[in-house]
Design an enzyme around this catalytic site. Structure first.
Site, mmCIF file in Angstrom:
data_model
loop_
_atom_site.group_PDB
_atom_site.id
_atom_site.type_symbol
_atom_site.label_atom_id
_atom_site.label_comp_id
_atom_site.label_asym_id
_atom_site.label_seq_id
_atom_site.Cartn_x
_atom_site.Cartn_y
_atom_site.Cartn_z
ATOM 1 N N GLU A 199 -37.078 -19.033 -16.232
ATOM 2 C CA GLU A 199 -37.605 -17.722 -16.615
ATOM 3 C C GLU A 199 -36.539 -16.673 -16.256
ATOM 4 O O GLU A 199 -35.789 -16.833 -15.290
ATOM 5 C CB GLU A 199 -38.878 -17.464 -15.806
ATOM 6 C CG GLU A 199 -39.533 -16.115 -16.008
ATOM 7 C CD GLU A 199 -40.703 -15.893 -15.050
ATOM 8 O OE1 GLU A 199 -41.591 -15.111 -15.382
ATOM 9 O OE2 GLU A 199 -40.723 -16.525 -13.954
ATOM 10 N N LYS A 229 -45.309 -15.303 -22.214
ATOM 11 C CA LYS A 229 -46.052 -15.629 -20.998
ATOM 12 C C LYS A 229 -47.442 -15.003 -21.019
ATOM 13 O O LYS A 229 -47.586 -13.789 -21.186
ATOM 14 C CB LYS A 229 -45.262 -15.125 -19.788
ATOM 15 C CG LYS A 229 -45.837 -15.468 -18.428
ATOM 16 C CD LYS A 229 -44.907 -14.920 -17.351
ATOM 17 C CE LYS A 229 -45.381 -15.245 -15.946
ATOM 18 N NZ LYS A 229 -44.472 -14.638 -14.938
ATOM 19 N N CYS A 265 -43.862 -19.983 -15.148
ATOM 20 C CA CYS A 265 -44.041 -19.537 -13.766
ATOM 21 C C CYS A 265 -45.503 -19.366 -13.343
ATOM 22 O O CYS A 265 -46.184 -20.351 -13.079
ATOM 23 C CB CYS A 265 -43.234 -18.261 -13.539
ATOM 24 S SG CYS A 265 -42.822 -17.970 -11.786
#
Length: 260
Positions: free
Chosen positions: A40, A104, A140
């Site tokens: 990321e 995300k 993440c």
């Protein structure tokens, strides 16, 4: 399927980081990897004003050229513009017959950090196909939400690739290991999590932003750690045994048995 996790330390410079992508992709391709996963925020580290470029902008175009040159699929974190003035935390997946992106979904509004102040959330799970294998994408903080990984399993994913820039702090390494392994169990997928390396290992301060702790790993659908890196920049090349996914789904069919 042979994959590579390129555990790097991103800088604030997209140009410098593109050079890192080029160098590590070359190393991974030479080692026979078909997929090269970067963390990321590969385009620009957290802790600075985040730049945003469209998916047809210079940075993404550069990644495409690197992937095409080496004949591999590259997955790397970047930032794209959102109409509301914030950015999107985007994974670009390109090369090897793949062209896709994932925004995300779960933003890191935790441990005193508010990603949603500057980042707009995505809404849709994304899978890609690499050499006939369905691969899910996550980023993440998504790792704390088992429903996303189960949905990716429902969509046919056998492997989930998860770039990250994990925040340091008390207990965070233990949580990282536990959560990646748990999501592999929840989804009965192989989970390959590529974190930013710990910036202190290259003489940079960690700061208050989530800038990585290293410890990139591959977890099996039985929850075992297959391979893992230490804190410093490194490249993990790993052959994924896809047969173990079918074995896990036959032995512990949690996707079929779940009620909620």
């Amino acid at each position: 399927m042979r994959i590579a996790l390129a555990q790097i330390v991103s800088t604030p410079s997209p140009a410098e980081n593109l050079e890192l992508v080029a160098a590590e992709t070359a190393r991974a391709a030479e080692a026979g990897a078909r997929v090269v996963v970067f963390p990321e925020a590969t385009m620009c580290c957290f802790g600075v004003r985040l730049p945003a470029e469209p998916l047809d902008g210079a940075w993404a175009t550069g990644v495409r050229k690197v992937a095409a040159e080496h004949g591999v699929t590259v997955v790397a974190g970047m930032f794209t513009p959102d109409p509301d003035g914030r950015v999107r935390n985007t994974l670009l997946a390109t090369g090897g017959g793949v062209e896709a992106h994932y925004d995300k979904i779960h933003l890191f509004d935790a441990f005193g950090f508010a990603e949603s102040d500057t980042v707009a959330p995505g809404a849709a799970p994304v899978t890609i196909e690499v050499d006939g294998v369905t691969v899910g994408l996550a980023t993440c903080y998504d790792v704390r939400f088992p429903g996303l990984f189960q949905k990716l399993g429902d969509l046919g994913a056998q492997v989930v690739l998860m770039p990250a820039s994990w925040g340091a702090g008390p207990g965070k390494r233990a949580q990282w290991d536990l959560l990646v392994r748990a999501r592999a169990l929840d989804s009965t997928c192989l989970v390959a999590a590529c974190d930013q390396a710990d910036p202190t290992t290259v003489g940079r301060a960690a700061g208050k932003a989530p800038t990585g702790i290293g410890a990139s790993l591959v977890a099996s659908p039985f929850g075992e750690i297959v391979a893992q890196l230490d804190a410093q920049p490194d490249l993990l090349v790993q052959d994924l045994d896809l047969a173990v996914v079918e074995q896990a789904r036959a032995a512990i069919p949690v996707l079929a048995n779940r009620r909620f």
